[in-house]
Enzyme design. Structure first.
Site, short mmCIF file in Angstrom:
data_model
loop_
_atom_site.label_atom_id
_atom_site.label_comp_id
_atom_site.label_asym_id
_atom_site.label_seq_id
_atom_site.Cartn_x
_atom_site.Cartn_y
_atom_site.Cartn_z
N SER A 148 0.85 -1.20 0.00
CA SER A 148 0.00 0.00 0.00
C SER A 148 0.87 1.24 0.00
CB SER A 148 -0.89 0.01 1.24
OG SER A 148 -1.43 1.31 1.43
N HIS A 161 -1.50 -1.46 -4.07
CA HIS A 161 -2.73 -1.04 -3.39
C HIS A 161 -2.74 0.47 -3.26
CE1 HIS A 161 -6.18 -1.88 -0.77
NE2 HIS A 161 -5.73 -0.93 0.03
N ASP A 197 -4.76 3.65 -1.85
CA ASP A 197 -5.79 4.02 -0.87
C ASP A 197 -6.33 5.41 -1.16
OD1 ASP A 197 -6.05 1.80 0.97
OD2 ASP A 197 -3.97 2.20 1.52
N MET A 218 -8.99 8.27 -0.09
CA MET A 218 -9.81 8.69 1.06
C MET A 218 -10.36 10.09 0.80
SD MET A 218 -7.46 7.39 4.21
CE MET A 218 -6.58 5.81 4.14
N HIS A 230 -8.52 1.12 -3.68
CA HIS A 230 -9.42 0.97 -2.53
C HIS A 230 -10.09 2.32 -2.26
CE1 HIS A 230 -9.64 0.00 2.08
NE2 HIS A 230 -10.84 0.09 1.52
N MET A 234 -12.16 4.52 -0.26
CA MET A 234 -12.78 4.80 1.04
C MET A 234 -13.46 6.15 0.92
SD MET A 234 -9.59 3.39 3.24
CE MET A 234 -8.52 3.51 1.81
N MET A 242 -11.62 -5.69 5.91
CA MET A 242 -10.72 -4.76 6.60
C MET A 242 -10.32 -5.33 7.95
SD MET A 242 -10.12 -2.24 4.59
CE MET A 242 -9.15 -1.29 5.77
N ASP A 291 -6.64 -6.21 4.79
CA ASP A 291 -5.99 -4.90 4.70
C ASP A 291 -5.99 -4.26 6.09
OD1 ASP A 291 -5.13 -2.36 4.05
OD2 ASP A 291 -6.87 -1.85 2.82
N GLY A 336 1.12 -1.92 4.24
CA GLY A 336 1.67 -0.58 4.08
C GLY A 336 2.91 -0.39 4.91
N SER A 337 2.72 -0.20 6.21
CA SER A 337 3.88 0.10 7.06
C SER A 337 4.86 -1.07 7.16
CB SER A 337 3.44 0.58 8.44
OG SER A 337 2.40 -0.19 8.93
#
Ligand code: DX5
Ligand code: ZN
Length: 233
Positions: A15, A39, A41, A43, A72, A74, A142, A180, A202-203
């Site tokens: 991500s 991925h 994200d 938002m 994705h 959101m 999620m 995720d 991600g992290s």
């Protein structure tokens, strides 16, 4: 004797939310050899309390990689933006079941030629996505509440992952089941054993000194978990 269904291929989807936004192209180049999907994200500051990126950034990244863009959304009103994301180069889009009008959104994505994904928040039950299983390519469970990277994996979501995988197998659907949030080389084991086959991280990828090595390690841990499951006491 029932024939066991072949599990869809295992994939890791780094991500970019956790990458350095000042150097996204470099981050994507760095990760491409060890990533199956990217991925992305999105938002809107409304469905989730954070703002990230939109179609122009997707279009720019499209110039830098052939990776599948797993987008994705959101956002509260995906219908307004699906075409723009498709035109920008998104391969698949995932909308949240919590925003409603799900049947219409899935049909719109299909008409646009997008791969179709449906996401559920940790506290949204299996029953909310169940009616749509035969209309999607992917269900995203999620494993954190969406909005931010770096949160802890919510293991209580695993029964829902098992329900989705079991229902898909019963119906003869080769669905991707994606998880995720809080996925790393440790939590991925339980997710893979519960039936997930696409792992967003991600992290645990971009927050590590060697993102490429980290991404490969997450995928290997998932494959090992399924092929050579750890024995439980
Ligand atoms: C959270 C996003 C995730 C996020 C995951 O709202 O949907 O994709 O990037 O980040 P980690 O892997 O750090 O939990
Ligand atoms: Zn995401």
């Amino acid at each position: 004797m029932a024939t066991p269904m072949t599990r869809p291929v295992m994939r890791v989807a780094p991500s970019i939310l956790s990458a350095d936004f000042g150097g996204l192209a470099e981050a994507v180049h760095l990760i491409t050899p060890g990533a199956d999907w990217l991925h992305v994200d999105v938002m809107d500051g409304h469905f989730v309390p954070n703002l990230t990126i939109g179609p122009p950034v997707v279009a720019s990244l499209r110039e830098h990689t052939g990776l599948f863009f797993d987008t994705h959304l959101m956002i509260t009103d995906p219908a307004r933006y699906l075409e723009a994301f498709r035109d920008a180069g998104a391969d698949g889009c995932t909308v949240h079941v919590e925003v409603g009008r799900t049947g219409e959104l899935l049909a719109q994505m299909r008409d646009l030629g997008l791969r179709v994904g449906l996401a559920a928040n940790p506290d949204t039950p299996f029953e909310a996505v169940e009616p749509f299983l035969d209309q999607v390519d992917l269900i995203l469970c999620m494993t954190v509440f969406p909005g931010f990277g770096g949160q802890s994996f919510i293991a209580e979501v695993m029964p829902k992952v098992r329900q989705v995988r079991r229902a898909a197998e019963t119906a003869g659907l080769s669905l991707d089941v994606e998880v995720d949030g809080g996925i790393d080389e440790h939590t991925v084991v339980e997710a893979a054993m519960s039936g997930a086959n696409v792992f967003v991280a991600g992290s645990a990828v971009f927050g590590r000194p060697h993102p490429l090595v980290a991404a490969k390690g997450i995928l290997r841990a998932a494959e090992d978990a399924v092929n050579d499951p750890p024995t439980r006491p």
